[in-house]
Design a protein around this motif. Sequence first.
Motif, PDB file in Angstrom:
ATOM      1  N   GLN A  46       0.657  -0.930   0.173  1.00  0.00           N
ATOM      2  CA  GLN A  46       0.289  -0.103  -0.145  1.00  0.00           C
ATOM      3  C   GLN A  46       0.870   1.051   0.411  1.00  0.00           C
ATOM      4  N   LYS A  47       1.881   0.987   0.012  1.00  0.00           N
ATOM      5  CA  LYS A  47       3.334   2.571  -0.946  1.00  0.00           C
ATOM      6  C   LYS A  47       3.285   2.092  -2.069  1.00  0.00           C
ATOM      7  N   GLY A  48       3.092   1.295  -2.686  1.00  0.00           N
ATOM      8  CA  GLY A  48       3.683   1.941  -4.935  1.00  0.00           C
ATOM      9  C   GLY A  48       3.835   0.278  -4.438  1.00  0.00           C
ATOM     10  N   ARG A  49       4.419  -0.503  -4.159  1.00  0.00           N
ATOM     11  CA  ARG A  49       5.195  -1.943  -4.536  1.00  0.00           C
ATOM     12  C   ARG A  49       4.099  -2.482  -4.691  1.00  0.00           C
ATOM     13  N   VAL A  50       3.646  -3.372  -5.546  1.00  0.00           N
ATOM     14  CA  VAL A  50       2.819  -4.623  -6.023  1.00  0.00           C
ATOM     15  C   VAL A  50       2.712  -5.519  -7.014  1.00  0.00           C
ATOM     16  N   GLY A  51       2.284  -7.011  -6.236  1.00  0.00           N
ATOM     17  CA  GLY A  51       2.754  -8.691  -7.313  1.00  0.00           C
ATOM     18  C   GLY A  51       1.316  -9.426  -7.316  1.00  0.00           C
ATOM     19  N   PHE A  52       1.699  -9.978  -7.879  1.00  0.00           N
ATOM     20  CA  PHE A  52       0.768 -11.325  -7.819  1.00  0.00           C
ATOM     21  C   PHE A  52       1.432 -12.767  -7.963  1.00  0.00           C
ATOM     22  N   GLY A  53       0.312 -14.118  -7.981  1.00  0.00           N
ATOM     23  CA  GLY A  53       1.331 -15.525  -7.069  1.00  0.00           C
ATOM     24  C   GLY A  53       0.010 -15.959  -7.925  1.00  0.00           C
ATOM     25  N   HIS A  54       0.472 -17.145  -8.576  1.00  0.00           N
ATOM     26  CA  HIS A  54      -0.289 -18.573  -8.822  1.00  0.00           C
ATOM     27  C   HIS A  54      -0.459 -19.785  -8.101  1.00  0.00           C
ATOM     28  N   GLY A  55      -0.846 -19.855  -7.335  1.00  0.00           N
ATOM     29  CA  GLY A  55      -0.367 -21.544  -7.130  1.00  0.00           C
ATOM     30  C   GLY A  55      -1.418 -22.125  -7.401  1.00  0.00           C
ATOM     31  N   LYS A  56      -0.814 -23.757  -7.142  1.00  0.00           N
ATOM     32  CA  LYS A  56      -2.261 -25.173  -7.044  1.00  0.00           C
ATOM     33  C   LYS A  56      -1.865 -26.144  -6.141  1.00  0.00           C
ATOM     34  N   ALA A  57      -2.609 -27.135  -6.103  1.00  0.00           N
ATOM     35  CA  ALA A  57      -2.385 -27.373  -4.568  1.00  0.00           C
ATOM     36  C   ALA A  57      -3.484 -28.017  -4.050  1.00  0.00           C
ATOM     37  N   LYS A  58      -3.589 -29.337  -3.280  1.00  0.00           N
ATOM     38  CA  LYS A  58      -4.512 -30.289  -3.256  1.00  0.00           C
ATOM     39  C   LYS A  58      -5.376 -29.649  -2.852  1.00  0.00           C
ATOM     40  N   GLU A  59      -5.249 -28.486  -1.409  1.00  0.00           N
ATOM     41  CA  GLU A  59      -6.627 -28.142  -0.607  1.00  0.00           C
ATOM     42  C   GLU A  59      -6.769 -26.477  -0.887  1.00  0.00           C
ATOM     43  N   VAL A  60      -7.637 -25.840  -0.661  1.00  0.00           N
ATOM     44  CA  VAL A  60      -7.635 -24.507  -0.707  1.00  0.00           C
ATOM     45  C   VAL A  60      -6.386 -23.122  -0.179  1.00  0.00           C
ATOM     46  N   PRO A  61      -6.147 -23.704   1.480  1.00  0.00           N
ATOM     47  CA  PRO A  61      -4.862 -23.160   1.890  1.00  0.00           C
ATOM     48  C   PRO A  61      -3.996 -22.926   1.568  1.00  0.00           C
ATOM     49  N   GLU A  62      -3.292 -24.091   1.211  1.00  0.00           N
ATOM     50  CA  GLU A  62      -2.029 -24.455   0.244  1.00  0.00           C
ATOM     51  C   GLU A  62      -1.920 -24.015  -0.535  1.00  0.00           C
ATOM     52  N   ALA A  63      -3.049 -23.847  -1.651  1.00  0.00           N
ATOM     53  CA  ALA A  63      -2.679 -22.937  -2.877  1.00  0.00           C
ATOM     54  C   ALA A  63      -2.559 -21.378  -2.320  1.00  0.00           C
ATOM     55  N   ILE A  64      -4.000 -21.063  -1.805  1.00  0.00           N
ATOM     56  CA  ILE A  64      -3.115 -19.404  -1.159  1.00  0.00           C
ATOM     57  C   ILE A  64      -2.049 -19.355  -0.944  1.00  0.00           C
ATOM     58  N   ARG A  65      -1.694 -20.079  -0.023  1.00  0.00           N
ATOM     59  CA  ARG A  65      -0.305 -20.165   0.744  1.00  0.00           C
ATOM     60  C   ARG A  65       0.918 -19.979  -0.640  1.00  0.00           C
ATOM     61  N   LYS A  66       0.537 -20.943  -1.742  1.00  0.00           N
ATOM     62  CA  LYS A  66       2.037 -21.058  -2.116  1.00  0.00           C
ATOM     63  C   LYS A  66       1.988 -19.685  -3.124  1.00  0.00           C
ATOM     64  N   ALA A  67       0.496 -19.121  -3.672  1.00  0.00           N
ATOM     65  CA  ALA A  67       0.667 -18.035  -4.728  1.00  0.00           C
ATOM     66  C   ALA A  67       0.400 -16.761  -4.152  1.00  0.00           C
ATOM     67  N   THR A  68       0.148 -16.507  -2.961  1.00  0.00           N
ATOM     68  CA  THR A  68       0.780 -16.083  -1.970  1.00  0.00           C
ATOM     69  C   THR A  68       2.444 -15.649  -1.781  1.00  0.00           C
ATOM     70  N   GLU A  69       3.424 -17.035  -1.676  1.00  0.00           N
ATOM     71  CA  GLU A  69       5.139 -16.475  -1.546  1.00  0.00           C
ATOM     72  C   GLU A  69       5.213 -16.200  -3.397  1.00  0.00           C
ATOM     73  N   SER A  70       4.523 -16.571  -4.102  1.00  0.00           N
ATOM     74  CA  SER A  70       4.883 -15.901  -5.606  1.00  0.00           C
ATOM     75  C   SER A  70       4.927 -15.191  -6.069  1.00  0.00           C
ATOM     76  N   ALA A  71       3.735 -13.712  -5.143  1.00  0.00           N
ATOM     77  CA  ALA A  71       3.650 -12.517  -5.124  1.00  0.00           C
ATOM     78  C   ALA A  71       4.822 -12.052  -4.560  1.00  0.00           C
ATOM     79  N   LYS A  72       4.673 -12.575  -3.952  1.00  0.00           N
ATOM     80  CA  LYS A  72       6.022 -11.586  -2.904  1.00  0.00           C
ATOM     81  C   LYS A  72       6.891 -12.025  -3.772  1.00  0.00           C
ATOM     82  N   ARG A  73       7.772 -12.683  -4.626  1.00  0.00           N
ATOM     83  CA  ARG A  73       9.047 -12.814  -5.140  1.00  0.00           C
ATOM     84  C   ARG A  73       8.609 -12.091  -6.094  1.00  0.00           C
ATOM     85  N   GLY A  74       7.688 -11.451  -6.755  1.00  0.00           N
ATOM     86  CA  GLY A  74       7.931 -10.457  -8.161  1.00  0.00           C
ATOM     87  C   GLY A  74       7.115  -9.389  -7.976  1.00  0.00           C
ATOM     88  N   LEU A  75       7.696  -9.022  -6.604  1.00  0.00           N
ATOM     89  CA  LEU A  75       7.125  -7.514  -6.599  1.00  0.00           C
ATOM     90  C   LEU A  75       7.629  -6.473  -8.193  1.00  0.00           C
TER      91      LEU A  75
END
Length: 187
Positions: A46-75
């Motif tokens: 919320q200060k000018g940095r943003v990223g997005f990520g995509h994650g796939k897994a057998k369970e929803v929370p794990e997919a969201i966690r993977k996507a969040t980590e991917s997003a933080k890597r590509g800010l």
Amino acid sequence: MARGPREREERDSEFVDKLVAINRVAKVVKGGRRFGFAALVVVGDQKGRVGFGHGKAKEVPEAIRKATESAKRGLIKVPLREGRTLHHDVSGRHGAGRVLLRAAPAGTGIIAGGPMRAVFETLGIQDVVAKSLGTSNPYNMILATFDALQQENSPRMVAARRGKKVSEIVARRRDASGEKAAAAGEA
């Protein structure tokens, strides 16, 4: 120097994440179907940095966690005017996704739909008008929005590229708009 779990949590807490889309996918195998989940997440400080990520897994929370980590890597860093809006109008595209982003006066708010709204909220933009001109596919809309945001330039960046001072560029722009107004008054 190893970082402890406490330092990692403090660093991660500066980011806001928004779930844009969750998709259930099926793999057909001999015994039936195997279900998995794909998540699309946008992360920003919320200060000018943003990223997005995509994650796939057998369970929803794990997919969201993977996507969040991917997003933080590509800010990416986006220059903002007065910390609230864009410096200039810009358009972006990716595949069938086309978006138009316009700077807006104070108090306008975020006028954008779906995935683009999530990007602007996590980026920290408060006033913007955006229009999706192509597909409504969230992946292509996000990628088109990021394409547009990467084209955004601040007066300081333009001045550095031209080897001039910011005051010269801003003054020149004001002179040009003043000349147009004077010409319109004479006509």
